[in-house]
Write an enzyme that holds these catalytic residues in place. Sequence first.
Site, PDB file in Angstrom:
ATOM      1  N   SER A   1       0.791  -1.233   0.000  1.00 30.34           N
ATOM      2  CA  SER A   1       0.000   0.000   0.000  1.00 30.34           C
ATOM      3  C   SER A   1       0.822   1.282   0.000  1.00 30.34           C
ATOM      4  O   SER A   1       0.243   2.373  -0.037  1.00 30.34           O
ATOM      5  CB  SER A   1      -0.948   0.013   1.196  1.00 30.34           C
ATOM      6  OG  SER A   1      -2.015  -0.872   1.003  1.00 30.34           O
TER       7      SER A   1
ATOM      8  N   LYS B   1      -0.117   3.807  -2.593  1.00 33.32           N
ATOM      9  CA  LYS B   1      -1.154   4.840  -2.461  1.00 33.32           C
ATOM     10  C   LYS B   1      -0.580   6.242  -2.346  1.00 33.32           C
ATOM     11  O   LYS B   1      -1.328   7.221  -2.486  1.00 33.32           O
ATOM     12  CB  LYS B   1      -2.054   4.518  -1.267  1.00 33.32           C
ATOM     13  CG  LYS B   1      -2.865   3.232  -1.442  1.00 33.32           C
ATOM     14  CD  LYS B   1      -3.800   2.994  -0.262  1.00 33.32           C
ATOM     15  CE  LYS B   1      -4.697   1.788  -0.486  1.00 33.32           C
ATOM     16  NZ  LYS B   1      -4.087   0.532  -0.051  1.00 33.32           N
TER      17      LYS B   1
ATOM     18  N   SER C   1      -5.903   3.005   4.908  1.00 33.04           N
ATOM     19  CA  SER C   1      -5.369   2.402   3.679  1.00 33.04           C
ATOM     20  C   SER C   1      -6.453   1.673   2.896  1.00 33.04           C
ATOM     21  O   SER C   1      -6.308   0.520   2.500  1.00 33.04           O
ATOM     22  CB  SER C   1      -4.218   1.440   4.014  1.00 33.04           C
ATOM     23  OG  SER C   1      -3.414   1.197   2.888  1.00 33.04           O
TER      24      SER C   1
END
Length: 315
Positions: free
Chosen positions: A103, A106, A159
């Site tokens: 993640s 992101k 997240s």
Amino acid sequence: MLAAAVAALVLAAGCGGSSGGGATGRSAGTTHTRPAPAPLQIANGPVQAADPAAPPLRLKLEATADPLRVRFHDQPRSGLLFDLDTGEVLWRRLPDRVLPIASLTKMMTALLVVKREKPTAKVMVTKEALAYKGSAVGVLPRGKRIKLETMLNGLLLPSGNDAAIALAQRVSGTVAKFVRRMNEQARAFGLSCTHYTSPDGFEDAGNHSCATDLAALARAVLDQPRLARIVKRRRAVLPFPIKGGRIYLFNNNPLLRTGYPGTIGVKTGFTNAAGRCLVAAAQRNGRRLGVVLLHSPDPGRQARVLLDRGFRLGR
């Protein structure tokens, strides 16, 4: 588009090889180098509201020995400790090693969103967004339009993979088109270790970067006031079209969760292939340090050790 450009720091060594948007020809876990570009002007101090399309800051990697020598019993697969404003590298471990990033993906998703969308925009919750896998905001009501800044909080604090998909569709129409833009932006930034296959990072295949590139992205995120406000929050309580009218979002950053002094962000990540990953930053006495840890057995503890040592250097 915001007018101020992000100045570039000298990059005397760094990651090379794959560029986004196609087959990389590199396997995760490899290291590689490329010739250094001509020296560029160094700009000290934070650059606020930088143009998201401008090349992010680079690190000064030419030193043969770092000021700090830290060896953990269980080492991360890759890592960096660096000064966010001067680009000085204080500690490194295989910083150009190409690895899955989960993640941490992101960070680029968020940068593209603030580049292309105003805070007043609304984001549709689609059936594709609700077909997410992995971590999520989890209560997105199908067919409703959610404030874009609320979705950014959902992207960066818990997240949310559902938020990543919905934001990608808002910006580009489809996830596939958004991913192409992510790779185009990585090329424009000169992030030569980095390649994306999704806006959320849930699938590891083909989705990778290195500590050097992630350090540059961390600075780019913190130079965007809209994102900097979000990533330093331990939690957010925001209006939301569900029963009760509010949503409670909590940050996964272990430094914020444990109250590490001066923490200002940035992002966590985890998959089985990527392991536990952390890009974090803290500020003390006007000095900002950043840390990147990839596939770390305990990123919160290791980040605290590195930051404590780094800040002591500045006394």
